[in-house]
Design a protein around this motif. Sequence first.
Motif, PDB file in Angstrom:
ATOM      1  N   THR A  71       0.959  -1.190   0.087  1.00  0.00           N
ATOM      2  CA  THR A  71      -0.087  -0.103  -0.102  1.00  0.00           C
ATOM      3  C   THR A  71       0.894   1.235   0.029  1.00  0.00           C
ATOM      4  O   THR A  71       0.450   2.269  -0.327  1.00  0.00           O
ATOM      5  N   GLU A  72       2.108   1.116   0.518  1.00  0.00           N
ATOM      6  CA  GLU A  72       2.901   2.313   0.453  1.00  0.00           C
ATOM      7  C   GLU A  72       3.275   2.773  -0.996  1.00  0.00           C
ATOM      8  O   GLU A  72       3.325   2.002  -1.957  1.00  0.00           O
ATOM      9  N   HIS A  73       3.345   4.177  -1.269  1.00  0.00           N
ATOM     10  CA  HIS A  73       3.544   4.470  -2.511  1.00  0.00           C
ATOM     11  C   HIS A  73       4.999   4.787  -2.766  1.00  0.00           C
ATOM     12  O   HIS A  73       5.644   5.850  -2.832  1.00  0.00           O
ATOM     13  N   HIS A  74       5.789   3.815  -2.766  1.00  0.00           N
ATOM     14  CA  HIS A  74       7.372   3.697  -3.063  1.00  0.00           C
ATOM     15  C   HIS A  74       7.398   3.349  -4.671  1.00  0.00           C
ATOM     16  O   HIS A  74       6.711   2.994  -5.179  1.00  0.00           O
ATOM     17  N   PRO A  75       8.580   4.058  -5.265  1.00  0.00           N
ATOM     18  CA  PRO A  75       8.787   3.462  -6.516  1.00  0.00           C
ATOM     19  C   PRO A  75       8.493   2.115  -6.984  1.00  0.00           C
ATOM     20  O   PRO A  75       8.966   1.117  -6.178  1.00  0.00           O
ATOM     21  N   ARG A  76       8.082   1.736  -8.127  1.00  0.00           N
ATOM     22  CA  ARG A  76       7.486   0.501  -8.743  1.00  0.00           C
ATOM     23  C   ARG A  76       8.784   0.217  -9.549  1.00  0.00           C
ATOM     24  O   ARG A  76       9.153  -0.947 -10.122  1.00  0.00           O
ATOM     25  N   ALA A  77       9.165   1.340 -10.322  1.00  0.00           N
ATOM     26  CA  ALA A  77      10.434   0.965 -11.439  1.00  0.00           C
ATOM     27  C   ALA A  77      11.597   2.057 -11.273  1.00  0.00           C
ATOM     28  O   ALA A  77      11.054   3.178 -10.771  1.00  0.00           O
ATOM     29  N   LEU A  78      12.686   1.615 -11.712  1.00  0.00           N
ATOM     30  CA  LEU A  78      13.828   2.523 -11.505  1.00  0.00           C
ATOM     31  C   LEU A  78      14.723   2.383 -12.878  1.00  0.00           C
ATOM     32  O   LEU A  78      15.044   1.452 -13.469  1.00  0.00           O
ATOM     33  N   ILE A  79      14.941   3.476 -13.430  1.00  0.00           N
ATOM     34  CA  ILE A  79      15.864   3.621 -14.620  1.00  0.00           C
ATOM     35  C   ILE A  79      17.036   4.296 -14.132  1.00  0.00           C
ATOM     36  O   ILE A  79      16.980   5.307 -13.739  1.00  0.00           O
ATOM     37  N   LEU A  80      17.915   3.701 -14.652  1.00  0.00           N
ATOM     38  CA  LEU A  80      19.485   4.447 -14.143  1.00  0.00           C
ATOM     39  C   LEU A  80      20.154   4.847 -15.323  1.00  0.00           C
ATOM     40  O   LEU A  80      20.239   4.158 -16.201  1.00  0.00           O
ATOM     41  N   ALA A  81      21.017   6.233 -15.467  1.00  0.00           N
ATOM     42  CA  ALA A  81      21.551   6.615 -16.412  1.00  0.00           C
ATOM     43  C   ALA A  81      22.635   7.407 -16.041  1.00  0.00           C
ATOM     44  O   ALA A  81      22.837   7.969 -14.890  1.00  0.00           O
ATOM     45  N   PRO A  82      23.731   7.453 -16.805  1.00  0.00           N
ATOM     46  CA  PRO A  82      25.124   7.972 -16.446  1.00  0.00           C
ATOM     47  C   PRO A  82      24.876   9.460 -16.378  1.00  0.00           C
ATOM     48  O   PRO A  82      25.901  10.200 -15.635  1.00  0.00           O
ATOM     49  N   THR A  83      24.340  10.180 -17.089  1.00  0.00           N
ATOM     50  CA  THR A  83      24.410  11.693 -17.553  1.00  0.00           C
ATOM     51  C   THR A  83      23.170  12.377 -16.948  1.00  0.00           C
ATOM     52  O   THR A  83      22.004  11.767 -17.085  1.00  0.00           O
ATOM     53  N   ARG A  84      23.308  13.558 -16.707  1.00  0.00           N
ATOM     54  CA  ARG A  84      21.922  14.521 -16.437  1.00  0.00           C
ATOM     55  C   ARG A  84      21.212  14.491 -17.635  1.00  0.00           C
ATOM     56  O   ARG A  84      19.962  14.417 -17.795  1.00  0.00           O
ATOM     57  N   GLU A  85      21.840  14.868 -18.709  1.00  0.00           N
ATOM     58  CA  GLU A  85      21.283  15.074 -19.831  1.00  0.00           C
ATOM     59  C   GLU A  85      20.669  13.887 -20.522  1.00  0.00           C
ATOM     60  O   GLU A  85      19.368  13.964 -21.012  1.00  0.00           O
ATOM     61  N   LEU A  86      21.039  12.740 -20.290  1.00  0.00           N
ATOM     62  CA  LEU A  86      20.499  11.331 -20.595  1.00  0.00           C
ATOM     63  C   LEU A  86      18.956  11.262 -19.657  1.00  0.00           C
ATOM     64  O   LEU A  86      18.086  10.780 -20.158  1.00  0.00           O
ATOM     65  N   VAL A  87      19.277  11.646 -18.712  1.00  0.00           N
ATOM     66  CA  VAL A  87      18.039  11.421 -17.764  1.00  0.00           C
ATOM     67  C   VAL A  87      16.923  12.184 -18.053  1.00  0.00           C
ATOM     68  O   VAL A  87      15.731  11.941 -18.416  1.00  0.00           O
ATOM     69  N   VAL A  88      17.131  13.515 -18.439  1.00  0.00           N
ATOM     70  CA  VAL A  88      16.074  14.456 -18.713  1.00  0.00           C
ATOM     71  C   VAL A  88      15.504  14.117 -20.216  1.00  0.00           C
ATOM     72  O   VAL A  88      14.485  14.118 -20.291  1.00  0.00           O
ATOM     73  N   GLN A  89      16.298  13.515 -21.091  1.00  0.00           N
ATOM     74  CA  GLN A  89      16.005  12.978 -22.419  1.00  0.00           C
ATOM     75  C   GLN A  89      14.964  11.692 -21.989  1.00  0.00           C
ATOM     76  O   GLN A  89      13.974  11.677 -22.839  1.00  0.00           O
ATOM     77  N   ILE A  90      15.297  10.956 -21.412  1.00  0.00           N
ATOM     78  CA  ILE A  90      14.554   9.719 -21.120  1.00  0.00           C
ATOM     79  C   ILE A  90      13.183  10.089 -20.522  1.00  0.00           C
ATOM     80  O   ILE A  90      12.205   9.593 -20.830  1.00  0.00           O
ATOM     81  N   GLU A  91      13.290  11.004 -19.548  1.00  0.00           N
ATOM     82  CA  GLU A  91      11.876  11.483 -18.637  1.00  0.00           C
ATOM     83  C   GLU A  91      11.198  11.976 -19.931  1.00  0.00           C
ATOM     84  O   GLU A  91       9.946  11.834 -19.879  1.00  0.00           O
ATOM     85  N   LYS A  92      11.550  12.811 -20.916  1.00  0.00           N
ATOM     86  CA  LYS A  92      10.626  13.554 -21.845  1.00  0.00           C
ATOM     87  C   LYS A  92      10.002  12.586 -22.692  1.00  0.00           C
ATOM     88  O   LYS A  92       8.962  12.453 -22.902  1.00  0.00           O
ATOM     89  N   ASP A  93      10.858  11.509 -23.002  1.00  0.00           N
ATOM     90  CA  ASP A  93      10.424  10.144 -23.952  1.00  0.00           C
ATOM     91  C   ASP A  93       9.321   9.516 -23.154  1.00  0.00           C
ATOM     92  O   ASP A  93       8.297   9.138 -23.659  1.00  0.00           O
ATOM     93  N   ALA A  94       9.620   9.276 -21.732  1.00  0.00           N
ATOM     94  CA  ALA A  94       8.753   8.460 -20.931  1.00  0.00           C
ATOM     95  C   ALA A  94       7.258   9.273 -20.803  1.00  0.00           C
ATOM     96  O   ALA A  94       6.266   8.683 -20.833  1.00  0.00           O
ATOM     97  N   GLN A  95       7.313  10.479 -20.504  1.00  0.00           N
ATOM     98  CA  GLN A  95       6.108  11.306 -20.249  1.00  0.00           C
ATOM     99  C   GLN A  95       5.401  11.312 -21.786  1.00  0.00           C
ATOM    100  O   GLN A  95       4.219  11.210 -21.585  1.00  0.00           O
ATOM    101  N   ALA A  96       5.901  11.346 -22.887  1.00  0.00           N
ATOM    102  CA  ALA A  96       5.154  11.064 -24.145  1.00  0.00           C
ATOM    103  C   ALA A  96       4.774   9.968 -24.188  1.00  0.00           C
ATOM    104  O   ALA A  96       3.417   9.742 -24.595  1.00  0.00           O
ATOM    105  N   LEU A  97       5.392   8.656 -23.937  1.00  0.00           N
ATOM    106  CA  LEU A  97       4.886   7.491 -24.472  1.00  0.00           C
ATOM    107  C   LEU A  97       4.040   7.129 -23.361  1.00  0.00           C
ATOM    108  O   LEU A  97       2.952   6.171 -23.504  1.00  0.00           O
ATOM    109  N   GLY A  98       4.138   7.301 -21.978  1.00  0.00           N
ATOM    110  CA  GLY A  98       3.112   7.046 -21.123  1.00  0.00           C
ATOM    111  C   GLY A  98       2.303   8.153 -20.491  1.00  0.00           C
ATOM    112  O   GLY A  98       1.647   8.135 -19.527  1.00  0.00           O
ATOM    113  N   LYS A  99       1.880   8.886 -21.567  1.00  0.00           N
ATOM    114  CA  LYS A  99       0.844   9.913 -21.233  1.00  0.00           C
ATOM    115  C   LYS A  99      -0.399   9.406 -20.888  1.00  0.00           C
ATOM    116  O   LYS A  99      -1.216  10.147 -19.782  1.00  0.00           O
ATOM    117  N   TYR A 100      -0.794   8.186 -21.233  1.00  0.00           N
ATOM    118  CA  TYR A 100      -2.141   7.657 -20.925  1.00  0.00           C
ATOM    119  C   TYR A 100      -1.958   6.630 -19.832  1.00  0.00           C
ATOM    120  O   TYR A 100      -2.971   5.887 -19.537  1.00  0.00           O
TER     121      TYR A 100
END
Length: 456
Positions: A71-100
Motif C-alpha cells: 500500500t505504500e507509495h514507493h517507486p515501482r520501477a527504476l531507470i538508471l542513466a550515467p548523465t543528467r542530459e540522458l536522464v532528462v531525455q529519457i524522462e521526456k520520452d517517458a512522459q510522451a509514451l506514458g501519457k495515458y
Amino acid sequence: MKFTDLNLPEQVLKGIADTGFTDCTPIQEKALPPALLGKDVAGQAQTGTGKTAAFLISLFTRLLNQEKAGTEHHPRALILAPTRELVVQIEKDAQALGKYTGFNIQAIYGGVDYMKQKNALKEGVDIVIGTPGRLIDYLKQKVYSLKNIEALVIDEADRMFDMGFIADLRFILRRLPPFDARQNLMFSATLNQRVMELAYEFMNVPEKVAVTPEQMTAERVEQVLYHVARKEKFPLLLGLLRKKGMDRTMIFVNTKREAEYLYDRLNANEFPARVISGDVEQRKRMRILEDFKNGKLPIMIATDVASRGLHIDGVSHVINYDLPQDAEDYVHRIGRTARAGAEGKAISLADEDGAFHIEDIHEYIKEKIPVEWAEDELFVHDYKRTKPRPKPESKPAAKPKGRNHGKSGGKAPARTVEKPVETVAVEGEAVKKKRRRRPKRKKPAGEGGQEPNAEG
C-alpha cells in the motif's frame, strides 16, 4: 513488425500513436518480444535506433499488467542513466509514451531542484529516472525506498564504467529486491565483458539481443574526413559553415579551453554559438539545449558530456573539430545526427595531433572514413581575430616537495600565506600575536604589570 502486432495495453498503444511511431526498429523488434514475456534482456544497438522506446514500452506494459504490491507509495520501477542530459531525455520520452498510463514519473539528478525532487519522492512516484549520485543521497536520507521495485533499467551501462559510477551502481543494486523478483533490462551501444559480468551478477539469466554489431555507426550518417594543418582548421570550419548550409550543427572538441576558443571566434564572425561542457551550470546547460532543440541556436559547441543520450531532431551536421582520443566516442558523437531514420553528415578535421587517432577509429568502426581534400576556395582567411583568453592562474602549492626542502623549508609557505591574512584582515591581532610571542623568547616580561622572569 508493427507495434499493433504486439500484445500491448491500449494506453501504451495510444502513447505510441501520439509520437508518430508505427513500425518497430530492428532493436525493438528483437528486444520487445522477450521483454514483454517478462524475461530479462541485455540489448545492444548503435545510438539513435530506438533503445529508449524499447525499454519504456516494456516497462509500462509490465506495470500495467501487474497489480501493485503493498500500500505504500514507493517507486515501482527504476531507470538508471550515467548523465543528467540522458536522464532528462529519457524522462521526456517517458512522459510522451506514458501519457495515458497514469503513472507518476520523476527525474532525479544533480545540479537543480534539490528540495523539489526530494518532496516529489516523499509524496510518492511510480517510476524514478535518475543518476546514481543523487539517488543514493536521497536513499541514505530514507526519503524513499527501493523495496517495491518491480522493474529495473540500466541505460548506457558501459558509460557507467567509463565515468566511474560502478561502485554507486552496485550500492543501489544491492538494495533492490532479489534479481528473480524483478525484471531487469539493460540497453547500450556496446556490451563489453565488464558490462556482461555485471549483467550475469544482477540479472536473471538475461537474453542477449544485438542489432548489426558489425556495423558500429548508423547507416544514414554520411562520413567525411579532412586532413588539415592545425592553423588552417578554423578557416576551413568557417568555409564549411558558410557554404554547406548547416542549419543545426553540433561541433565537438576535446577540451573546455578549445570550446571557449571556438565560442569567441564563431560569435565574432557572426555565427551564433553556445558551449556545453561539464563546467557549465546545470540550469544554463538545459537552457542552451532547449534553444538548440527549438532552432533558436544554430550551432552548439560541446565536449563529450553531450556525446551520449541527447535526442535532438533535425541535427543536420556533426563536426569533430578535434578527433576524439577514444574511438568509441567517435561513434557516439556522430550518432547525434541521422537519428530515428533521418539522414545526416559527420565531418571530421584531422590535424597533426588528431591524425594519430584515425587508425584506432577505423579499427573500432570496422570501416574507413572517406577522405576528401578541401579546395583552396573553401578556406576563409578574412575572418575576425579574437584575443585568446588568459590562462587560469595556477593554485600555489600547499607545501613544496623535493630533496632541497627540509623541515624548515617546508614551513616557509605556511608563514608566507598566513602573514598577509593576519596583517590585512585583522592587523591589530597580528601585532598582538607578535607581542605575545616575544616575552617567551627574548624580552623580559614587564609589560601589563607582570613580574619579570628570572634569567641565568
